[in-house]
Every structure is written in structure tokens, then in C-alpha cells.
Scaffold this motif. Structure first.
Motif, PDB file in Angstrom:
ATOM      1  N   THR A 219       0.848  -1.183   0.000  1.00  0.00           N
ATOM      2  CA  THR A 219       0.000   0.000   0.000  1.00  0.00           C
ATOM      3  C   THR A 219       0.886   1.236   0.000  1.00  0.00           C
ATOM      4  O   THR A 219       1.929   1.251   0.658  1.00  0.00           O
ATOM      5  CB  THR A 219      -0.917   0.014   1.247  1.00  0.00           C
ATOM      6  N   ARG A 220       0.463   2.256  -0.726  1.00  0.00           N
ATOM      7  CA  ARG A 220       1.161   3.544  -0.744  1.00  0.00           C
ATOM      8  C   ARG A 220       0.194   4.619  -0.254  1.00  0.00           C
ATOM      9  O   ARG A 220      -0.949   4.689  -0.695  1.00  0.00           O
ATOM     10  CB  ARG A 220       1.639   3.907  -2.146  1.00  0.00           C
ATOM     11  N   VAL A 221       0.678   5.425   0.681  1.00  0.00           N
ATOM     12  CA  VAL A 221      -0.073   6.578   1.180  1.00  0.00           C
ATOM     13  C   VAL A 221       0.744   7.820   0.840  1.00  0.00           C
ATOM     14  O   VAL A 221       1.948   7.866   1.097  1.00  0.00           O
ATOM     15  CB  VAL A 221      -0.279   6.498   2.713  1.00  0.00           C
ATOM     16  N   ILE A 222       0.067   8.816   0.264  1.00  0.00           N
ATOM     17  CA  ILE A 222       0.721  10.089  -0.045  1.00  0.00           C
ATOM     18  C   ILE A 222      -0.053  11.200   0.653  1.00  0.00           C
ATOM     19  O   ILE A 222      -1.263  11.333   0.461  1.00  0.00           O
ATOM     20  CB  ILE A 222       0.779  10.360  -1.561  1.00  0.00           C
ATOM     21  N   VAL A 223       0.663  11.958   1.481  1.00  0.00           N
ATOM     22  CA  VAL A 223       0.088  13.098   2.185  1.00  0.00           C
ATOM     23  C   VAL A 223       0.807  14.348   1.693  1.00  0.00           C
ATOM     24  O   VAL A 223       2.035  14.421   1.739  1.00  0.00           O
ATOM     25  CB  VAL A 223       0.258  12.975   3.715  1.00  0.00           C
TER      26      VAL A 223
END
Length: 174
Positions: free
Chosen positions: A161-165
Motif C-alpha cells: 500500500t502507498r499513502v501520499i500526504v
């Protein structure tokens, strides 16, 4: 059981009530590093490699306690999803007036039918989960004039999973 229920109530109140604390200029990289060091106590026990690549002088305007809570939720989820021998990558860079945080894990990923619901309050795929962590994180990021995106699998792979903030840089970093 009382502590667990109290935690659920506190999480619910956190979701319902944005912080009233004043915003300050925060060294986002330093805050990320401090939370990552705490998460590494979990990941080291599981022999999960945690890699940090943080830019210097990525300051944002915000409430440190709120951003710490959001970051803890994201890194704790990455740790929980990643099996022994896996990897978590945490990167921070600046560009186009924003500090961009990327968290990649090598876990099994999020099912397509669940991906569109991850920010909904009470939605969870974890046994024992409350479904409030990502809803609270979403609220915190948006309260800081930022955006959050989750993709699964990590682009270029078949898992994880990739999370970008993205948060606006403060005047000091611009």
C-alpha cells in the motif's frame, strides 16, 4: 475492556471535534522522524526493515499533536500490514509549495472493494479495529489544508500500500 471503550470514545470525539490548538511552524521531517523511531520499536521486533529518506527544512504550519496522531495512525497501519522480513519506506520531499510524505509498505495490500471506503468512519477490515484511525487521519490532513491518497498495490509492484500526504509548506520553507 474499560480502557478499550474509553479509547474508542476518545477516537470518536477526535473525529467529531477538530483541534482548537493554535497552529505553529513545525519541522515536518523532524516530527516524522520522531514518530518513525517509535514505530521502529514494533517493526524491529518483526524484522521489518524501515527506511527513512527525509528532506531538510520541510516546515509546515499546523498543530503538532494532531499531525503526530495522523502520522502514528498511518505508520502503525503500515507496520500492522507488513509481515516479518518486509519493508516500510518513508519519504519526504518538497516541491510546488508542498511537503510530500510517501509511505510504502510491502504488506498484502487493500482489496479494491475496500480501497474506496478506507476513510469512512467505522469501516475496518481488521478484527478488533474501530474503523476510526483513517477517518481521523483524513480529517486532520484536510484541517491542515492538505490531501491524502491511498493506492494499493504500490505502483510497479503486485502488493503493498502507498499513502501520499501533501501539506502546504510554511512560509519559512517556501
Amino acid at each position: 475492556e474499560s480502557k478499550r471503550l474509553n479509547g474508542i470514545v476518545e477516537d470518536f470525539l477526535s473525529l467529531a471535534r477538530p483541534s482548537t490548538q493554535p497552529r505553529t511552524t513545525i519541522d515536518w521531517g523532524e516530527l516524522i522522524n520522531s514518530v518513525a523511531q517509535m514505530i521502529m520499536l514494533e517493526t524491529d521486533k518483526k524484522e521489518v526493515e524501515t527506511h527513512l529518506d527525509l528532506c531538510d527544512d520541510c516546515s509546515v504550519s499546523g498543530v503538532a499533536d494532531e499531525l503526530r496522531k495522523a502520522l502514528w495512525n498511518l505508520l502503525h497501519n503500515a507496520s500492522a500490514a507488513t509481515d516479518r522480513g518486509g519493508r516500510i519506506g518513508i519519504g519526504l520531499k518538497s516541491g510546488s509549495g508542498a511537503a510530500v510524505l510517501t509511505i510504502d509498505d510491502s504488506g498484502s495490500g487493500i482489496a479494491p472493494e475496500a480501497l474506496s471506503r478506507v476513510f469512512e468512519p467505522w469501516f475496518t477490515t481488521k478484527s478488533g479495529g474501530t474503523g476510526l484511525g483513517l477517518a481521523i487521519t483524513h480529517r486532520i490532513v484536510h484541517d491542515h489544508d492538505g490531501t491524502i491518497e491511498i493506492s494499493s498495490p504500490v505502483p510497479g509492484t503486485d502488493k503493498g500500500t502507498r499513502v501520499i500526504v501533501r501539506l502546504p509548506l510554511s512560509e519559512r520553507s517556501s
